[in-house]
Design a protein around this motif. Structure first.
Motif, short mmCIF file in Angstrom:
data_model
loop_
_atom_site.label_atom_id
_atom_site.label_comp_id
_atom_site.label_asym_id
_atom_site.label_seq_id
_atom_site.Cartn_x
_atom_site.Cartn_y
_atom_site.Cartn_z
N VAL A 699 0.82 -1.21 0.00
CA VAL A 699 0.00 0.00 0.00
C VAL A 699 0.86 1.26 0.00
O VAL A 699 0.33 2.37 -0.17
CB VAL A 699 -0.96 0.01 1.20
CG1 VAL A 699 -1.95 -1.14 1.09
CG2 VAL A 699 -0.19 -0.06 2.52
N ASP A 700 2.16 1.12 0.19
CA ASP A 700 3.04 2.29 0.16
C ASP A 700 3.57 2.57 -1.24
O ASP A 700 4.31 3.54 -1.45
CB ASP A 700 4.23 2.06 1.11
CG ASP A 700 3.80 2.00 2.57
OD1 ASP A 700 2.86 2.75 2.92
OD2 ASP A 700 4.37 1.21 3.33
N HIS A 701 3.21 1.71 -2.19
CA HIS A 701 3.67 1.95 -3.56
C HIS A 701 3.04 3.25 -4.06
O HIS A 701 1.84 3.51 -3.83
CB HIS A 701 3.28 0.79 -4.47
CG HIS A 701 3.92 0.85 -5.82
ND1 HIS A 701 3.44 1.64 -6.84
CD2 HIS A 701 5.04 0.24 -6.32
CE1 HIS A 701 4.21 1.51 -7.91
NE2 HIS A 701 5.19 0.66 -7.61
N PRO A 702 3.80 4.10 -4.76
CA PRO A 702 3.28 5.42 -5.14
C PRO A 702 2.07 5.38 -6.07
O PRO A 702 1.32 6.37 -6.15
CB PRO A 702 4.48 6.10 -5.82
CG PRO A 702 5.41 4.98 -6.17
CD PRO A 702 5.22 3.93 -5.13
N ARG A 703 1.84 4.29 -6.76
CA ARG A 703 0.70 4.23 -7.67
C ARG A 703 -0.53 3.60 -7.01
O ARG A 703 -1.57 3.50 -7.65
CB ARG A 703 1.07 3.47 -8.95
CG ARG A 703 2.08 4.21 -9.82
CD ARG A 703 2.35 3.44 -11.10
NE ARG A 703 1.15 3.32 -11.91
CZ ARG A 703 1.02 2.44 -12.91
NH1 ARG A 703 2.02 1.60 -13.19
NH2 ARG A 703 -0.10 2.38 -13.61
N ILE A 704 -0.41 3.15 -5.78
CA ILE A 704 -1.52 2.51 -5.09
C ILE A 704 -2.08 3.45 -4.02
O ILE A 704 -1.33 4.02 -3.23
CB ILE A 704 -1.08 1.18 -4.44
CG1 ILE A 704 -0.63 0.18 -5.51
CG2 ILE A 704 -2.21 0.60 -3.60
CD1 ILE A 704 -1.72 -0.25 -6.46
N HIS A 705 -3.38 3.62 -4.01
CA HIS A 705 -4.05 4.45 -2.99
C HIS A 705 -5.16 3.61 -2.37
O HIS A 705 -6.15 3.27 -3.03
CB HIS A 705 -4.63 5.71 -3.63
CG HIS A 705 -5.37 6.58 -2.65
ND1 HIS A 705 -6.41 7.42 -3.04
CD2 HIS A 705 -5.21 6.77 -1.32
CE1 HIS A 705 -6.86 8.06 -2.00
NE2 HIS A 705 -6.15 7.70 -0.93
N LEU A 706 -4.97 3.23 -1.09
CA LEU A 706 -5.97 2.43 -0.38
C LEU A 706 -7.00 3.38 0.23
O LEU A 706 -6.64 4.33 0.93
CB LEU A 706 -5.30 1.59 0.71
CG LEU A 706 -6.13 0.43 1.24
CD1 LEU A 706 -6.29 -0.63 0.16
CD2 LEU A 706 -5.46 -0.17 2.47
N VAL A 707 -8.27 3.13 -0.05
CA VAL A 707 -9.36 4.02 0.39
C VAL A 707 -10.33 3.20 1.24
O VAL A 707 -10.76 2.11 0.85
CB VAL A 707 -10.09 4.63 -0.81
CG1 VAL A 707 -11.17 5.61 -0.33
CG2 VAL A 707 -9.11 5.32 -1.75
#
Length: 928
Positions: A699-707
């Motif tokens: 979830v810390d990958h710059p292209r991933i946004h956990l909502v």
């Protein structure tokens, strides 16, 4: 050795009749040959156009001259021994006469010269007689008879082709069932041939005046440079229906006194010697043009359009003549001007042409024929037990697969590559090879843009444009050891009559150097070993998961290399299908390029070509997923508590029966992989969950946004187990791009795609309707129908439109601004949906139907098509349907769960995992 020829007619003016006459005359004089007979099926007039030695016996089987006694009832009736339309010149006379003549033939070898004659020979000739078939045309492009040739050639003892490319093609088509295939060019008829002094300002040509010869193109090319060639004329011998087209072209260009059409002549050898340049502008389809041989035998250099056979095997470009790209009129004009204005060049090429023609000497070619025919006779005499032709076993090892076979010879060197990285490596390798051959200037790259000429959803390859004059060093550089990664092949694609030819780069150098084909492809091998996907046998044993995944994953990820011909003014001219310009001035090619990045490779480009076209979407695109882990105990407990709080027992029953929607087989991992592989243009991926995190997701990958749902919905709406409710709030995701694609976790992209598959150039959203009807109110009793009827009511009342069909199970394109407008316009219905913890009769399906139809009605959406597969995992045919996906011929697929499974759910889960891992074998960078 007794030799017989079988031909439809030996009495016409065609090149095939001339070749038979030349061979028969030469063979009858050889001591190894005891007799030569020509079986001519038809005779319609007196005499022979081509002289025949008196020792050659001509047997006319159907003499159709008046008073000769032929049965008139057979004329025009279709033959039965060959498929209808195979040879339009044949009728029932051929059946009747050949059935009478061939079974009693006394020859040791029968030579056939068309596929139809071959078919008669292998069916009717005695088993003791060897059958040797000669092809006199470009076999792969025969308008009639191609399939008959491929079928009957297997039963011949030998097949002789005029050129190596023709032989290569036939061996590849027939594979292990191929007979011996030899290459023997046509011989020049013996006799005195005057030599041209190359001083008369005449461009001489000969042939039937028909559309295939494209004589107006020759006149048009001459018109381009006529003012720079004062005193020169074009003289075309022959007759035919295109005569008036040629005359009209000459008049249109004001060349009525410089284009001559003297008609046919019986003394063409003298006419060649009266010319100084010869030209051939035929469409692909020539076999081994006699006119080129005769012109070169007179010491006249020939300028010809390149073809997959014939000219490229007769003319050594720049040595004894000039080849130009097929259909390249500007290049033809430049070549004519070059020879007309450079006396020394013309004399040099003429001397070399004379030397080349010596290789077609009748005595040398006849030696070869004696060897070929003798070997066939010997092989036939040793055929096991005098077997019939249907049981022929050729006395040779199975042919080696040609280098253009679709199986990569290098194993799995492409393993782990994404299409994006493959494009980068392919372009980097080609650019390095071109720089080594040409230098930093004089070439450029056309980026892969969507234009009016290429309005497709797939990616076109970048095109490296190189002057045709640099063809040799560029081809050699591409074929140099290690220049290209081993998972890449060099491909001369099928186009304008070219048969496709693919091979290792180093193996392709020789055939490519003889050609002037304008377009080459550097691309991954089509497949890596393996067999096709197995049929559904109903079992659950070991699976054949089809071809190796790497090459098929990288399909369409190559680089095109285009060789542009220079016209008389020095400008480079596109060979066709140009996306930006049909020609580029020489100063632009030399000094007008700038450095740009294409597929992350620095290359020279034309100014402006890196800017999007009006056919492309401008702006960023995000992806949004909704996901839940139905096996989470805490989540399941919350769901159970919410169910217990429902007042309506019918709603409680329906909500509790929807557990199939919450099953997690790991589809999200593979769906995200498909974005990584096939949609790298997606800026950011937003994964909306109920506070859950997939264990494998970084979830810390710059292209991933956990909502979290709590970030989007009001407290009183939580916890929610209603996908409709979650949809009402997705446009509120912090930082979401205006344009986004909404995907369920069971949606998987199937192949490389572009943003325009989801959005129009101006930003309108693509809506893909299905054929399923919403139906009348109350007709459908499933929860999705509640939302559909509510959508219908809202749209009817607000906009006066009637919702009729559902949407396809495929990703949904959306715009944040449109969703805000929908939310504001239908605020009460949207708010009620957001607060329904389970699907309810008051729901609207905002992101999976309502917004799309609203957009169509208000002009912010457009109807589109998508080729997506819907796989019902509960069906009995699930195994076959999943394996069919490995053909990779769909834009994507949806893996749909239901409640009742025809197969063991655990077996289905294992199968889904194996198929997805095979389809998407490369991990995404956000996987732990």
């Amino acid at each position: 050795m007794r030799v017989a020829f079988l031909i439809a007619t030996v009495h016409d003016r065609g090149g095939t009749a001339g070749a038979v006459a030349t061979q028969a005359n030469a063979l009858v004089a050889r001591p190894e040959v005891t007799s030569v007979e020509v079986l001519s099926v038809y005779r319609r007039d007196d005499g022979h156009h081509f002289p025949l030695d008196p020792r050659v016996v001509v047997r006319d089987l159907a003499d159709l001259r008046p008073g000769a006694g032929a049965d008139p009832s057979l004329t025009g009736r279709p033959p039965l021994q060959v498929p209808l339309g195979t040879d339009p010149g044949l009728d029932a006379h051929a059946d009747v006469t050949l059935e009478a003549a061939l079974p009693g033939l006394e020859a040791d070898v029968l030579v056939t010269v068309t596929p139809a004659m071959l078919a008669y020979a292998v069916q009717l000739a005695p088993a003791r007689t060897a059958v040797v078939h000669q092809e006199h045309r470009a076999s792969h492009s025969r308008p009639n008879g191609r399939d008959l040739l491929l079928d009957r050639a297997r039963r011949a003892d030998t097949v002789a082709m005029l050129t190596e490319p023709m032989a290569h093609w036939l061996r590849g088509e027939l594979g292990a069932s191929s007979p011996p295939v030899v290459v023997v060019p046509n011989a020049l008829a013996p006799g005195y041939r005057p030599r041209s002094r190359l001083t008369e300002p005449v461009i001489v040509a000969a042939g039937r005046l028909d559309n295939e010869k494209r004589w107006p193109a020759l006149v048009g090319a001459f018109a381009e440079v006529a003012d720079r060639m004062p005193g020169w004329r074009v003289r075309i011998f022959g007759d035919g229906p295109a005569r008036f087209d040629i005359m009209a072209t000459a008049r249109r260009h004001g060349l009525w006194d410089r284009v001559e059409l003297p008609g046919p002549t019986t003394d063409m050898t003298t006419e060649w010697a009266r010319g100084s340049i010869s030209a051939l502008t035929s469409q692909p389809g020539e076999g081994f043009p006699l006119v080129i041989q005769e012109a070169m035998a007179a010491g006249v250099p020939v300028v010809a359009y390149d073809m997959p056979t014939g000219p490229r095997d007769q003319i050594h470009h720049g040595v004894d003549g000039l080849l130009v790209t097929q259909g390249g009129q500007q290049a033809l004009a430049a070549a004519l001007l070059r020879l007309a204005t450079d006396d020394a060049e013309r004399q040099r090429l003429g001397e070399a042409a004379l030397a080349t023609a010596a290789g077609w000497d009748s005595a040398a070619i006849t030696d070869r024929w004696v060897e070929v025919l003798g070997t066939a006779v010997e092989r036939r005499s040793h055929a096991a037990g005098g077997a019939g032709r249907s049981a022929v076993v050729h006395a040779q090892a199975p042919p080696t697969p040609p280098p253009d076979a679709d199986v990569a010879p290098h194993g799995h060197e492409g393993a782990g590559l994404t299409p994006q990285r493959c494009r980068h490596e392919a372009l980097a390798a080609v650019a390095a090879a071109v720089r080594a051959a040409v230098g930093e200037r004089g070439w450029f790259v056309l980026p892969p843009h969507r234009t009016a000429a290429t309005v497709t959803d797939g990616d076109d390859p970048p095109t490296v444009v190189v002057p045709m004059a640099a063809r040799e060093p560029v081809v050699r550089a591409l074929g140099a050891g290690g220049a290209l990664p081993p998972y890449l092949s060099l491909h001369d694609p099928e186009a304008r009559g070219w048969p496709s030819r693919r091979g290792r780069p180093e193996e392709m150098v020789a055939p490519l150097l003889r050609a002037r084909s304008p377009r080459l492809l550097v691309e991954p091998w089509p497949r890596v070993g393996g067999a096709g996907a197995a049929d559904d046998g109903g079992g659950t044993g070991p699976l054949d998961l089809g071809p190796g995944p790497w090459a098929s994953l990288l399909r369409g990820c190559g680089v095109a290399v285009e060789l542009w011909e220079a016209g008389p003014d020095g400008a480079l001219h596109s060979p066709g299908g140009a996306t930006y310009a049909t020609q580029v001035p020489p100063d632009v090619v030399r000094d007008g390029t700038v450095v740009g990045r294409v597929h992350d490779v620095e290359v020279p480009v034309l100014p402006g070509t890196l800017v999007p076209t009006p056919f492309e979407l401008r702006g960023e695109v995000d992806a949004v997923y909704t996901w839940v882990d139905g096996s989470d105990p805490a989540w399941d407990a919350a769901r159970a508590a919410r169910l217990d709080a429902l007042d309506d027992p019918r709603l409680r029953e329906r909500a509790s029966s929807g557990r199939a929607r919450y099953l997690d087989r790991g589809e999200l991992r593979y769906s995200l992989r498909s974005l990584h592989l096939f949609a790298p243009w997606v800026r950011r991926i937003h994964v909306v969950t109920a506070g859950q995190v997939p264990a494998w997701l970084d979830v810390d990958h710059p292209r991933i946004h956990l909502v979290d749902h709590a970030d989007l919905l009001p407290p009183e709406a939580l916890p929610t187990f209603n996908s409709h409710a979650i949809e009402t709030a997705l446009h509120r995701i912090d930082g979401l791009a205006e344009h986004f694609v909404y995907l369920n976790d069971d949606f998987v992209l199937g192949r490389p795609t572009r943003p325009e598959a989801f959005f129009g150039p101006g930003g309108t959203t693509a809506v893909v309707p299905s054929t399923s009807l919403v139906g009348l109110p109350g007709e459908q009793r499933l929860p999705w129908a509640w939302a559909a009827q509510n959508n219908r009511r809202l749209l009817h009342d607000a906009l006066g439109v009637e919702l009729v069909t559902t949407l396809a199970h495929a990703p949904y394109a959306h715009r944040v601004s449109v969703l805000r407008e929908v939310e504001a316009r239908f605020a009460e219905a949207v708010a009620a949906t957001a607060r329904a913890p389970f699907r309810s009769p008051t729901d609207v399906s905002m992101l999976s139907s309502l917004a799309q139809h609203y957009g169509l009605a208000t002009g912010t959406a457009h109807v589109a098509q998508a080729d997506w597969a819907f796989v019902d995992l509960s069906a009995a045919t699930v195994r076959r349907r999943l394996l069919d996906l490995l053909e990779r011929d769909r834009d994507g697929f949806c893996l749909a769960d239901q409640h009742d499974f025809a197969r063991d759910p655990e077996v289905v889960t294992a199968l889904v995992t194996r198929v997805l891992e095979t389809y998407l074998p490369v991990a995404a960078p956000w996987e732990r």
